[in-house]
Design a protein around this motif. Structure first.
Motif, PDB file in Angstrom:
ATOM      1  N   HIS A 265      91.210  90.177  76.748  1.00 43.12           N
ATOM      2  CA  HIS A 265      90.826  90.195  75.405  1.00 43.12           C
ATOM      3  C   HIS A 265      89.311  89.724  75.376  1.00 43.12           C
ATOM      4  CE1 HIS A 265      94.474  92.014  74.021  1.00 43.12           C
ATOM      5  NE2 HIS A 265      95.176  90.809  74.385  1.00 43.12           N
ATOM      6  N   ARG A 266      88.760  88.886  76.272  1.00 46.44           N
ATOM      7  CA  ARG A 266      87.616  88.373  76.349  1.00 46.44           C
ATOM      8  C   ARG A 266      86.752  89.217  77.238  1.00 46.44           C
ATOM      9  NH1 ARG A 266      87.517  85.805  72.220  1.00 46.44           N
ATOM     10  NH2 ARG A 266      85.278  84.628  72.771  1.00 46.44           N
ATOM     11  N   ILE A 267      87.150  90.086  77.897  1.00 43.66           N
ATOM     12  CA  ILE A 267      86.367  91.012  78.868  1.00 43.66           C
ATOM     13  C   ILE A 267      85.920  92.482  78.250  1.00 43.66           C
ATOM     14  CG2 ILE A 267      86.657  92.229  81.155  1.00 43.66           C
ATOM     15  CD1 ILE A 267      88.838  89.993  81.787  1.00 43.66           C
ATOM     16  N   GLU A 268      84.871  92.793  78.501  1.00 45.23           N
ATOM     17  CA  GLU A 268      84.066  94.059  78.070  1.00 45.23           C
ATOM     18  C   GLU A 268      83.677  94.751  79.402  1.00 45.23           C
ATOM     19  OE1 GLU A 268      80.256  96.120  75.880  1.00 45.23           O
ATOM     20  OE2 GLU A 268      80.572  93.733  75.527  1.00 45.23           O
ATOM     21  N   ILE A 269      84.460  95.938  79.656  1.00 47.69           N
ATOM     22  CA  ILE A 269      84.206  96.664  80.775  1.00 47.69           C
ATOM     23  C   ILE A 269      82.843  97.441  80.579  1.00 47.69           C
ATOM     24  CG2 ILE A 269      84.995  98.345  82.529  1.00 47.69           C
ATOM     25  CD1 ILE A 269      86.703  95.805  82.549  1.00 47.69           C
ATOM     26  N   ILE A 270      81.869  97.491  81.412  1.00 49.67           N
ATOM     27  CA  ILE A 270      80.506  98.081  81.299  1.00 49.67           C
ATOM     28  C   ILE A 270      80.394  99.144  82.299  1.00 49.67           C
ATOM     29  CG2 ILE A 270      79.474  96.277  79.891  1.00 49.67           C
ATOM     30  CD1 ILE A 270      77.999  95.509  82.179  1.00 49.67           C
ATOM     31  N   GLY A 271      81.127  98.971  83.421  1.00 55.48           N
ATOM     32  CA  GLY A 271      80.985 100.059  84.475  1.00 55.48           C
ATOM     33  C   GLY A 271      81.331  99.835  85.711  1.00 55.48           C
ATOM     34  N   VAL A 272      81.350 100.358  86.834  1.00 47.49           N
ATOM     35  CA  VAL A 272      81.891 100.208  88.143  1.00 47.49           C
ATOM     36  C   VAL A 272      80.818 100.331  89.275  1.00 47.49           C
ATOM     37  CG1 VAL A 272      84.400 100.965  87.499  1.00 47.49           C
ATOM     38  CG2 VAL A 272      82.947 102.564  88.414  1.00 47.49           C
ATOM     39  N   LEU A 273      80.790  99.906  90.212  1.00 47.18           N
ATOM     40  CA  LEU A 273      80.094 100.277  91.524  1.00 47.18           C
ATOM     41  C   LEU A 273      80.463 100.805  92.455  1.00 47.18           C
ATOM     42  CD1 LEU A 273      78.435  96.503  91.836  1.00 47.18           C
ATOM     43  CD2 LEU A 273      77.263  98.602  90.813  1.00 47.18           C
ATOM     44  N   PRO A 274      80.049 101.350  93.353  1.00 47.15           N
ATOM     45  CA  PRO A 274      80.579 102.175  94.600  1.00 47.15           C
ATOM     46  C   PRO A 274      81.622 101.527  95.144  1.00 47.15           C
ATOM     47  CG  PRO A 274      78.189 102.359  94.533  1.00 47.15           C
ATOM     48  CD  PRO A 274      78.588 101.560  93.687  1.00 47.15           C
ATOM     49  N   ASP A 275      82.576 102.154  95.708  1.00 45.62           N
ATOM     50  CA  ASP A 275      83.802 101.432  96.526  1.00 45.62           C
ATOM     51  C   ASP A 275      82.955 100.722  97.696  1.00 45.62           C
ATOM     52  OD1 ASP A 275      85.340 102.308  94.707  1.00 45.62           O
ATOM     53  OD2 ASP A 275      86.537 103.658  95.966  1.00 45.62           O
ATOM     54  N   TYR A 276      83.615  99.594  98.048  1.00 47.02           N
ATOM     55  CA  TYR A 276      83.239  99.119  99.344  1.00 47.02           C
ATOM     56  C   TYR A 276      84.441  98.894 100.392  1.00 47.02           C
ATOM     57  CZ  TYR A 276      80.935  95.433 102.352  1.00 47.02           C
ATOM     58  OH  TYR A 276      80.391  94.770 103.258  1.00 47.02           O
ATOM     59  N   ALA A 277      84.031  99.434 101.466  1.00 47.21           N
ATOM     60  CA  ALA A 277      84.988  99.440 102.541  1.00 47.21           C
ATOM     61  C   ALA A 277      84.999  98.090 103.282  1.00 47.21           C
ATOM     62  CB  ALA A 277      84.927 100.502 103.440  1.00 47.21           C
ATOM     63  N   THR A 278      86.244  97.272 103.646  1.00 45.07           N
ATOM     64  CA  THR A 278      86.296  96.208 104.259  1.00 45.07           C
ATOM     65  C   THR A 278      86.954  96.570 105.974  1.00 45.07           C
ATOM     66  OG1 THR A 278      88.278  95.154 103.791  1.00 45.07           O
ATOM     67  CG2 THR A 278      86.606  95.121 102.082  1.00 45.07           C
ATOM     68  N   ILE A 279      86.370  95.189 106.622  1.00 45.93           N
ATOM     69  CA  ILE A 279      87.156  95.168 107.818  1.00 45.93           C
ATOM     70  C   ILE A 279      88.638  95.165 108.210  1.00 45.93           C
ATOM     71  CG2 ILE A 279      87.099  92.843 108.492  1.00 45.93           C
ATOM     72  CD1 ILE A 279      85.724  93.782 111.236  1.00 45.93           C
ATOM     73  N   SER A 280      89.202  94.467 106.967  1.00 45.52           N
ATOM     74  CA  SER A 280      90.809  94.355 106.623  1.00 45.52           C
ATOM     75  C   SER A 280      91.395  95.652 106.208  1.00 45.52           C
ATOM     76  CB  SER A 280      90.759  93.214 105.742  1.00 45.52           C
ATOM     77  OG  SER A 280      90.309  93.497 104.535  1.00 45.52           O
ATOM     78  N   ALA A 281      90.509  96.798 106.005  1.00 42.46           N
ATOM     79  CA  ALA A 281      91.228  98.218 105.921  1.00 42.46           C
ATOM     80  C   ALA A 281      91.331  98.305 104.329  1.00 42.46           C
ATOM     81  CB  ALA A 281      92.321  98.488 106.784  1.00 42.46           C
TER      82      ALA A 281
ATOM     83  N   VAL B   5      87.321  98.793  98.266  1.00 42.25           N
ATOM     84  CA  VAL B   5      87.316  97.898  96.865  1.00 42.25           C
ATOM     85  C   VAL B   5      86.698  98.430  95.935  1.00 42.25           C
ATOM     86  CG1 VAL B   5      87.296  95.342  95.955  1.00 42.25           C
ATOM     87  CG2 VAL B   5      87.865  95.839  98.473  1.00 42.25           C
ATOM     88  N   THR B   6      87.084  98.577  94.816  1.00 41.27           N
ATOM     89  CA  THR B   6      86.379  99.218  93.607  1.00 41.27           C
ATOM     90  C   THR B   6      85.879  97.784  92.613  1.00 41.27           C
ATOM     91  OG1 THR B   6      87.839 100.975  93.407  1.00 41.27           O
ATOM     92  CG2 THR B   6      86.247 100.529  91.617  1.00 41.27           C
ATOM     93  N   PRO B   7      84.273  97.523  92.866  1.00 43.56           N
ATOM     94  CA  PRO B   7      84.007  96.524  91.843  1.00 43.56           C
ATOM     95  C   PRO B   7      83.797  96.925  90.555  1.00 43.56           C
ATOM     96  CG  PRO B   7      82.450  97.089  94.086  1.00 43.56           C
ATOM     97  CD  PRO B   7      83.365  98.305  93.672  1.00 43.56           C
ATOM     98  N   VAL B   8      84.542  96.526  89.646  1.00 43.47           N
ATOM     99  CA  VAL B   8      84.597  96.634  88.192  1.00 43.47           C
ATOM    100  C   VAL B   8      83.583  95.475  87.552  1.00 43.47           C
ATOM    101  CG1 VAL B   8      86.054  96.857  86.105  1.00 43.47           C
ATOM    102  CG2 VAL B   8      86.838  97.617  88.347  1.00 43.47           C
ATOM    103  N   VAL B   9      82.470  95.883  86.731  1.00 46.02           N
ATOM    104  CA  VAL B   9      81.769  95.194  86.305  1.00 46.02           C
ATOM    105  C   VAL B   9      82.145  94.972  84.744  1.00 46.02           C
ATOM    106  CG1 VAL B   9      79.125  94.643  85.853  1.00 46.02           C
ATOM    107  CG2 VAL B   9      79.862  95.889  87.948  1.00 46.02           C
ATOM    108  N   ALA B  10      81.997  93.702  84.287  1.00 50.17           N
ATOM    109  CA  ALA B  10      82.361  93.438  82.892  1.00 50.17           C
ATOM    110  C   ALA B  10      81.552  92.283  82.345  1.00 50.17           C
ATOM    111  CB  ALA B  10      83.880  93.003  82.770  1.00 50.17           C
TER     112      ALA B  10
END
Length: 217
Positions: free
Chosen positions: A119-135, A138-143
């Protein structure tokens, strides 16, 4: 595993800082509402040796609206975890089958890890997915996060939560490039962003670099 703090700094990214006028809550909302051309950096963490399929995950990049300027809320993982122990990260984690979207994953994991209510969070967008060595993919969600709020960290996962000024992180002079030689041959380059007693690096630093590129576009 290696200690990234002991590796020499090879170079600084060195780009000019994002203009302060672009870092206000209003400007951040406006930027994510726009469609502008920009080039995300390619992950150097993954290669063809990864046999397992990628698992889905999401993190929240919480931008806190402080009177003195927007800050980024980060966490330091506990030292006893089996993976990424003690590292600085965004709140977030693996997607579950019942999550309706990466945004839902990010909100759920944030509430579980640090007790920050959606309720304190306002989603404003997402950045491109990031692939990690641990397979993980990850989708970064910006708020944007509106104070006041009280955090309650899960001691099983999070040692502490802290904030770093967004303006400091969005300055290429603070983005260090380091490199480690791999036992199987070759090397891996990555970014680090040491701030006071905290050492931001790896996937977290890489996603901040993509936010930096996005805001500079």
């Amino acid at each position: 595993m290696f200690d990234p703090t002991q590796l020499p700094v090879m170079s600084l990214a060195g780009e000019a800082a994002v203009a302060p006028a672009r870092l206000s809550p209003t400007a951040l909302r406006q930027r994510f509402a726009q469609t502008l051309a920009w080039d995300p950096e390619i992950s150097t963490e993954t290669d063809d040796r990864l046999a397992a399929p990628f698992r889905r995950a999401a993190v929240l990049i919480p931008l806190v609206e402080r009177p003195e300027g927007v800050t980024v809320l980060l966490t330091r993982r506990t030292d006893h975890l089996t993976s990424h122990a003690g590292q600085v990260s965004f709140p977030g984690g693996r997607s579950e089958d019942y999550d309706s979207s990466p945004i839902e994953t990010a909100l759920r994991e944030t509430e579980e890890e640090i007790g920050l209510s959606r309720h304190r969070i306002e989603i404003i967008g997402v950045l491109p997915d990031y692939a990690t060595i641990s397979a993980y993919r990850v989708t970064p969600v910006v708020a944007l996060v509106a104070p006041p709020f009280t955090l309650q960290v899960d001691p099983g996962e999070v040692a502490e939560a802290f904030e770093v000024p967004l303006a400091w992180l969005m300055d290429g002079q603070h983005h260090q490039r380091r490199e480690v030689n791999l036992p199987q041959g070759g090397s891996r380059a990555f970014y680090t962003m040491p701030y006071e007693q905290y050492f931001v690096w790896g996937a977290t630093a890489a996603m901040l670099r993509n936010l930096f590129h996005f805001l500079r576009a």
